[in-house]
Design an enzyme around this catalytic site. Structure first.
Site, PDB file in Angstrom:
ATOM      1  N   GLU A   1      42.866  11.770  58.190  1.00 36.24           N
ATOM      2  CA  GLU A   1      43.838  12.580  58.864  1.00 36.24           C
ATOM      3  C   GLU A   1      43.370  13.862  59.657  1.00 36.24           C
ATOM      4  O   GLU A   1      43.764  14.310  60.895  1.00 36.24           O
ATOM      5  CB  GLU A   1      45.042  12.981  58.047  1.00 36.24           C
ATOM      6  CG  GLU A   1      45.955  11.511  57.574  1.00 36.24           C
ATOM      7  CD  GLU A   1      45.247  10.581  56.753  1.00 36.24           C
ATOM      8  OE1 GLU A   1      45.726   9.556  56.769  1.00 36.24           O
ATOM      9  OE2 GLU A   1      44.396  11.134  56.012  1.00 36.24           O
TER      10      GLU A   1
ATOM     11  N   ASP B   1      55.235  10.663  56.265  1.00 32.40           N
ATOM     12  CA  ASP B   1      54.608  11.044  57.225  1.00 32.40           C
ATOM     13  C   ASP B   1      54.685  10.238  58.678  1.00 32.40           C
ATOM     14  O   ASP B   1      55.035  10.973  59.550  1.00 32.40           O
ATOM     15  CB  ASP B   1      52.893  11.121  57.086  1.00 32.40           C
ATOM     16  CG  ASP B   1      52.559   9.876  56.261  1.00 32.40           C
ATOM     17  OD1 ASP B   1      53.323   8.871  56.071  1.00 32.40           O
ATOM     18  OD2 ASP B   1      51.551   9.903  55.908  1.00 32.40           O
TER      19      ASP B   1
END
Length: 556
Positions: free
Chosen positions: A433, A297
Site C-alpha cells: 500500500e 478500504d
C-alpha cells in the site's frame, strides 16, 4: 456480372495436371509415384511449418510490447533504468522460486520449499503475476504461465471461495492479462470464474454474500461477522465486473455490482462513512467500526476508480459524488501527533475515535492524489497536500523500525513526547500500500523524493525478506524473524508498483489505465448514458505498442 467460365485451354491444363495425381497413372509409372510421395511429404512439412510459424507469429505479437519497452530504456534516466532492472531481477527471483517449488499452487512457502493452496488451488500467485510478467518483459515466463492457465486452471472445485479475493486476484489478473496481450484464453477463464461467483449476489437486498462454493454455488457469510457482509468485500467488485461486461458485451456482471452501489446510495450518510458490516437481507449497515483500513478500504477506492474507469462521463458522476462525500468524512478522521506532526486516519465506532491506523490504509495517500485532479485548483491543492502528509506518515511506518519494514498497524499515543507513533501488530507481510501511494504521488507531482522513498523500502525488502527460495514476510519487524509465506500480492502489487515507480509516466499511462485494488491495470473505457456503448481509451496506441486494497484481515 456472372462468374467467368474457364476457357478450354484452362480446362485442359487443369486436367493434365490432375491426371498425374490419379493412383492408376502413378501405379503404371513408379518414378512418378516416388515423385508424388516426395511432393506430398514436402507439402505436409511446409503446411506444418506454416502452422508453427502462425503460432510463433502469435507469440511475436505478445512480445512486441516487451521489446518496444527496451527502446524506452535508452531514453530514460540511467538511475531509473538501474533501479528498474533491480526490481525486475527481484521479480525473476520470486517467480523462479515459485516455479521451482510451488508451480500451480496458490502461494509459495519459502522456508519449507513447497506450495500451499490458500485460495482453493486457483493458482493465485500465477494468475496474480501474469500482468507483472508481461509489463516487465518476461515473455518466456509469461508464456509458461499462459499455457498453465489454458490447460490446467480449473474452477470446478468443491471449495468455499472468498468472492472478494477471487474477484480482485483471479478475475482482475485474467482481465488485465487479456487487456495487455489480447489473448482470449484469459477472457474466457475470467468469464468462467465470474459465472461461478454470480450467485453470491442473489440476496434479498442485492448485497452479496462474501463466500461461495465454486462448484455448487452455495453462498453464505462468515460466522465471525454475525452473518453480515463486509463493506470492502461487498463493495469492491465494480471494476472487474464492469470490465468483464464491457469485454464480453454481456451486461449481467455490471448490473449485479452496480445495483450494490444503488442500494448503498439510498441510505448514504452525510459524511459518506459506512460501517464495515452490512446486512445482506436488508441492505442496511450494522453498528460496527468505520475504517479506511481492513474491511473498509477498497470500497472508497472503487468509488473513485469506477468514475475513472468510465472515463469520468456523466453516466458515472454518481460514483465521483459519493467519493467526494466520503472524502469529507475522511478529513474528519484526520489527526496529527505531537511533536512529529504525523498525520493519520483514525478509526471510528459510533462517536468514538481510535488513534489507530492500519498499514492497509496507506493506500489512501495515493487515492487522494489520484482524486485531487477532479477538484478545482484550491481544493485539489488541499487534497494533494493531505496526501503528501499521510504518505510521510506511511513512509515512517517503515523508517521507524529496526528492519525498516512496516508493521501491520500503528498507534498514536497522546502526550508521549519521545514516541508519538508505536507499532501495534508487529508482523510485516510484504504489503504494497505505501509503495502504491508513492507511485501515484510521483506520477502526479513529478517529485523524485517519492522514488527515493520507494527505493529505500525496496532495499529493506531485499535485506530482510529475500531468501534463497523466494521472499518471506516477517513475524516481527523488530527482530526480523521470518515467516513462511510469499504472498501473491508481493508479485502482483509490491514489485509491480516499484517497477512502475522507476518507469516513464507514459508507460501504463494513468490516462489510459486504471488499477484495481490488486494492482491489475484495466483499460479505461468511456461509459455512455445508455450504458451499452463503450469506446476504449488509447486502444489504437495499445495495439501499436503491445500487439503491432484490500479488505483483508491479517491472515490475508
Amino acid at each position: 456480372m456472372g462468374k467467368k467460365s474457364l476457357s478450354s485451354s484452362s480446362q485442359s491444363w487443369w486436367w493434365r495436371g490432375w491426371r498425374y495425381l490419379h493412383p492408376q497413372h502413378n501405379l503404371r509409372s513408379p518414378q512418378l509415384l516416388t515423385l508424388f510421395i516426395i511432393s506430398f511429404v514436402a507439402l505436409t512439412w511446409l503446411l506444418s511449418g506454416l502452422e508453427s510459424l502462425s503460432v510463433e507469429h502469435q507469440l511475436e505479437n505478445v512480445k512486441k510490447n516487451i521489446r518496444s519497452w527496451s527502446i524506452v530504456e535508452e531514453e530514460d534516466d540511467p538511475l531509473n533504468v538501474e533501479r528498474r532492472r533491480a526490481v525486475k531481477e527481484a521479480m525473476i527471483h520470486a517467480w523462479t522460486c515459485y516455479e521451482m517449488y510451488a508451480w500451480g499452487r496458490d502461494e509459495l512457502q519459502p522456508q519449507t520449499r513447497d506450495g500451499v493452496d490458500s485460495f482453493g488451488g486457483l493458482g493465485a500467485t500465477l494468475v496474480d503475476s501474469l500482468d507483472t510478467l508481461y509489463i516487465m518483459g518476461l515473455d518466456e515466463q509469461f508464456q509458461r504461465a499462459r499455457e498453465w492457465v489454458a490447460k490446467s486452471l480449473n474452477f470446478n472445485k468443491n471449495y468455499e471461495a472468498s468472492v472478494f479475493e477471487t474477484t480482485i486476484r483471479v478475475i482482475g489478473g485474467l482481465l488485465s492479462a487479456y487487456d495487455l496481450s489480447d489473448d482470449k484464453v484469459f477472457l474466457e477463464k475470467a468469464r468462467d470464474i465470474a459465472d461461478r461467483l454470480l450467485p453470491a449476489w442473489n440476496t434479498p437486498s442485492g448485497i452479496p454474500y462474501n463466500i461461495i462454493n465454486l462448484r455448487y454455488g452455495d453462498a453464505r457469510n462468515p460466522r465471525w461477522t454475525g452473518g453480515k457482509s463486509i463493506l470492502a468485500d461487498a463493495g469492491s467488485e465494480q471494476l472487474e465486473f464492469i470490465a468483464l461486461s464491457q469485454r464480453t458485451n454481456d451486461p449481467k456482471y455490471q448490473q449485479k455490482v452496480e445495483y450494490v452501489i444503488e442500494e448503498l446510495h439510498k441510505t448514504f450518510p452525510a459524511d459518506g462513512l459506512l460501517p464495515i458490516y452490512i446486512d445482506p437481507h436488508t441492505g442496511i449497515t450494522s453498528y460496527s467500526k468505520i475504517s479506511f483500513g481492513a474491511m473498509g478500504d477498497s470500497f472508497y477506492e472503487y468509488l473513485l476508480k469506477a468514475w475513472i474507469q468510465g472515463n469520468k462521463t456523466e453516466s458515472v458522476t454518481h460514483y465521483r459524488e459519493m467519493w467526494e462525500t466520503s472524502m469529507k468524512g475522511l478529513k474528519s478522521l484526520i489527526r496529527k501527533t505531537t511533536p512529529s506532526s504525523y498525520a493519520y486516519i483514525c478509526e471510528k465506532t459510533g462517536s468514538s475515535l481510535s488513534d489507530k491506523m492500519d498499514e492497509l490504509a496507506c493506500f489512501a495517500p495515493g487515492m487522494l492524489a489520484l482524486g485531487s485532479t477532479g477538484y478545482g485548483p484550491d481544493e485539489a491543492e488541499k487534497f494533494l497536500s493531505l496526501a503528501e502528509e499521510l504518505a510521510w506518515t506511511c513512509y515512517n511506518f517503515y523508517q521507524t523500525t529496526p528492519t525498516k519494514l512496516a508493521g501491520e498497524n500503528y498507534y498514536f499515543p497522546a502526550g508521549q513526547i519521545l514516541q508519538d507513533m508505536t507499532v501495534g501488530t508487529s508482523w510485516s507481510i510484504l504489503r504494497p500500500e505505501t509503495v502504491e501511494s508513492l507511485f501515484y504521488l510521483w506520477r502526479l507531482t513529478g517529485n523524485k523524493t517519492y522514488q527515493e522513498w520507494g527505493w529505500n523500502i525496496f532495499q529493506a525488502f531485499e535485506k530482510n525478506s529475500r531468501v534463497d527460495t523466494g521472499y518471506s514476510g516477517l513475524k516481527d519487524v523488530s527482530s526480523g524473524e521470518k515467516d513462511n509465506m510469499m504472498q501473491s500480492f508481493f508479485l502482483a502489487e509490491t514489485l509491480k508498483y516499484l517497477y512502475l515507480l522507476f518507469s516513464p509516466p507514459s508507460f501504463i499511462s494513468l490516462d489510459e489505465w486504471v488499477f484495481n485494488t490488486e494492482a491489475h491495470p484495466l483499460r479505461i473505457a468511456t461509459r455512455h448514458a445508455n450504458g451499452e456503448t463503450y469506446s476504449t481509451i488509447g486502444q489504437d496506441r495499445l495495439q501499436e505498442r503491445f500487439h503491432g486494497r484490500k479488505g483483508r484481515s491479517g491472515s490475508n
